[in-house]
Design a protein around this motif. Structure first.
Motif, PDB file in Angstrom:
ATOM      1  N   GLN A 188       0.834  -1.206   0.000  1.00 20.50           N
ATOM      2  CA  GLN A 188       0.000   0.000   0.000  1.00 20.50           C
ATOM      3  C   GLN A 188       0.871   1.259   0.000  1.00 20.50           C
ATOM      4  O   GLN A 188       1.988   1.255   0.543  1.00 20.50           O
ATOM      5  N   PRO A 189       0.391   2.358  -0.578  1.00 15.74           N
ATOM      6  CA  PRO A 189       1.091   3.641  -0.376  1.00 15.74           C
ATOM      7  C   PRO A 189       1.103   3.962   1.121  1.00 15.74           C
ATOM      8  O   PRO A 189       0.118   3.735   1.823  1.00 15.74           O
ATOM      9  N   LEU A 190       2.211   4.483   1.603  1.00 19.59           N
ATOM     10  CA  LEU A 190       2.386   4.737   3.030  1.00 19.59           C
ATOM     11  C   LEU A 190       2.458   6.235   3.292  1.00 19.59           C
ATOM     12  O   LEU A 190       3.295   6.939   2.723  1.00 19.59           O
ATOM     13  N   ALA A 191       1.595   6.733   4.170  1.00 20.16           N
ATOM     14  CA  ALA A 191       1.642   8.134   4.576  1.00 20.16           C
ATOM     15  C   ALA A 191       2.736   8.306   5.614  1.00 20.16           C
ATOM     16  O   ALA A 191       2.726   7.636   6.648  1.00 20.16           O
ATOM     17  N   LEU A 192       3.681   9.206   5.346  1.00 20.94           N
ATOM     18  CA  LEU A 192       4.786   9.457   6.265  1.00 20.94           C
ATOM     19  C   LEU A 192       4.829  10.923   6.641  1.00 20.94           C
ATOM     20  O   LEU A 192       4.907  11.798   5.775  1.00 20.94           O
ATOM     21  N   ASN A 193       4.770  11.187   7.940  1.00 19.38           N
ATOM     22  CA  ASN A 193       4.965  12.551   8.437  1.00 19.38           C
ATOM     23  C   ASN A 193       6.470  12.810   8.459  1.00 19.38           C
ATOM     24  O   ASN A 193       7.183  12.328   9.340  1.00 19.38           O
ATOM     25  N   THR A 194       6.943  13.569   7.474  1.00 18.55           N
ATOM     26  CA  THR A 194       8.379  13.771   7.317  1.00 18.55           C
ATOM     27  C   THR A 194       8.932  14.847   8.243  1.00 18.55           C
ATOM     28  O   THR A 194      10.140  15.054   8.295  1.00 18.55           O
ATOM     29  N   VAL A 195       8.059  15.553   8.963  1.00 20.78           N
ATOM     30  CA  VAL A 195       8.507  16.623   9.852  1.00 20.78           C
ATOM     31  C   VAL A 195       8.661  16.118  11.285  1.00 20.78           C
ATOM     32  O   VAL A 195       9.696  16.336  11.919  1.00 20.78           O
ATOM     33  N   GLN A 212       5.811   2.992  -2.350  1.00 15.79           N
ATOM     34  CA  GLN A 212       5.247   4.317  -2.609  1.00 15.79           C
ATOM     35  C   GLN A 212       4.988   5.026  -1.279  1.00 15.79           C
ATOM     36  O   GLN A 212       4.365   4.468  -0.369  1.00 15.79           O
ATOM     37  N   VAL A 213       5.480   6.249  -1.186  1.00 10.92           N
ATOM     38  CA  VAL A 213       5.334   7.050   0.031  1.00 10.92           C
ATOM     39  C   VAL A 213       4.546   8.314  -0.284  1.00 10.92           C
ATOM     40  O   VAL A 213       4.761   8.953  -1.322  1.00 10.92           O
ATOM     41  N   ALA A 231      -3.694   6.256   1.224  1.00  9.30           N
ATOM     42  CA  ALA A 231      -2.518   5.682   1.871  1.00  9.30           C
ATOM     43  C   ALA A 231      -2.944   4.989   3.158  1.00  9.30           C
ATOM     44  O   ALA A 231      -4.062   5.172   3.643  1.00  9.30           O
ATOM     45  N   VAL A 232      -2.047   4.185   3.688  1.00  7.80           N
ATOM     46  CA  VAL A 232      -2.192   3.629   5.032  1.00  7.80           C
ATOM     47  C   VAL A 232      -1.136   4.303   5.898  1.00  7.80           C
ATOM     48  O   VAL A 232      -0.225   4.970   5.396  1.00  7.80           O
ATOM     49  N   GLY A 233      -1.246   4.118   7.188  1.00  5.71           N
ATOM     50  CA  GLY A 233      -0.278   4.744   8.075  1.00  5.71           C
ATOM     51  C   GLY A 233       0.143   3.818   9.187  1.00  5.71           C
ATOM     52  O   GLY A 233      -0.519   2.823   9.480  1.00  5.71           O
ATOM     53  N   VAL A 234       1.270   4.169   9.814  1.00  4.97           N
ATOM     54  CA  VAL A 234       1.741   3.490  11.016  1.00  4.97           C
ATOM     55  C   VAL A 234       1.969   4.558  12.071  1.00  4.97           C
ATOM     56  O   VAL A 234       2.599   5.591  11.810  1.00  4.97           O
TER      57      VAL A 234
END
Length: 287
Positions: A188-195, A212-213, A231-234
């Protein structure tokens, strides 16, 4: 020329924001005025502090070193001018996301009963140090690797560990599962909080990470792309407690390590009630 505190505060705002426009807005200045302040500081020091050659501002090696010194100088000056200046003022607890999770309300209510003379402000700031670097908070809740990178004079105390969860849209095929694994999310596309996020692709074994990010900058945007099914998230368990949403399913990840939650503050302390807040936070999570 004479260097004033405004020069140091201006540079620290630029270093924290990584953007002249945002830094100027935070200081209620125009961008040209802040640019002149930076130029004056660099001329006085005789070194370049900020690399302006790219679209995104970056500190030079000298800038990184000066950032530590400037932050320490601001803290020392404010403390020296009036070490009791904050008596009666609110004590500020910063967090980048999720505060103390399920313990947040308990902390707020117990603090109010025990310290009615001092307001506890729980502030979300979308920056890595949760406001500690800029002096916007007295204590910060941080998740992930312990410490506040680039912030001098910081003391860190471990508070607790939170289980990692997967976050998926309520209409996702994964939403009906009781638990998930990291491998279940890999396609799955992964949602990443880059901050400010604590999740990186290194959480997955080599060759098994999502290809995919979807980068986001804060929790609101992170939730938005998950709700949309993009997206999915962790995340950590605190997010489920602080951001419940009927359109999102939070599911335990059986093979993901927990997230360390720490309290961080600067020495010398910026508010006389900091020790009381630290003691109460530890007491709350132990019960």
């Amino acid at each position: 020329m004479t260097i004033e505190l405004r020069h140091l505060r201006g540079f620290l705002a630029i270093a924290e924001e990584g953007n002249l426009t945002r830094a100027a807005a935070r200081l209620h200045l125009t961008q040209p005025a802040l640019s002149r302040t930076l130029q004056q500081l660099e001329a006085h020091l005789g070194v370049r502090l900020v690399d302006r050659s790219t679209h995104h501002l970056a500190l030079t090696p000298a800038g990184h070193e000066f950032r530590r010194n400037a932050a320490a100088a601001i803290a020392a000056v404010e403390h020296a001018l009036d070490p009791h200046r904050s008596r009666g003022l609110p004590i500020r607890l910063g967090h980048a996301w999720s505060a103390l999770g399920a313990y947040t309300t308990t902390l707020q209510r117990r603090w109010k009963r025990a310290h009615p003379e001092t307001v506890l402000e729980v502030l979300r700031l979308d920056e890595r140090s949760a406001g500690l670097a800029s002096g916007a908070v007295d204590v910060a809740v941080l998740r992930g690797p312990a410490g506040a990178p680039g912030v001098p004079g910081v003391t860190v105390a471990h508070l607790m560990r939170e289980a990692r969860l997967a976050a998926v849209a309520d209409d996702s095929p994964l939403a009906g599962r009781v638990t998930l694994t990291l491998a279940d999310l890999a396609s799955q596309p992964l949602a990443l909080n880059t901050v400010t996020g604590s999740t990186t692709l290194s959480l997955w074994p080599a060759g098994g990470a999502p290809s995919q990010v979807v980068p986001v900058k804060n929790t609101d945007d992170w939730l938005a792309v998950i709700i949309a099914g993009d997206a999915v998230g962790v995340t950590a368990a605190g997010t489920a407690a602080m951001h419940p949403n009927p359109a999102v399913r939070y599911l335990p990840l059986t093979d993901a390590p927990p997230v360390d939650v720490v309290l961080a503050w600067r020495e010398p302390v910026t508010h006389p009630a900091v020790p009381d807040l630290l003691r109460l936070a530890h007491d709350v999570v132990r019960r």
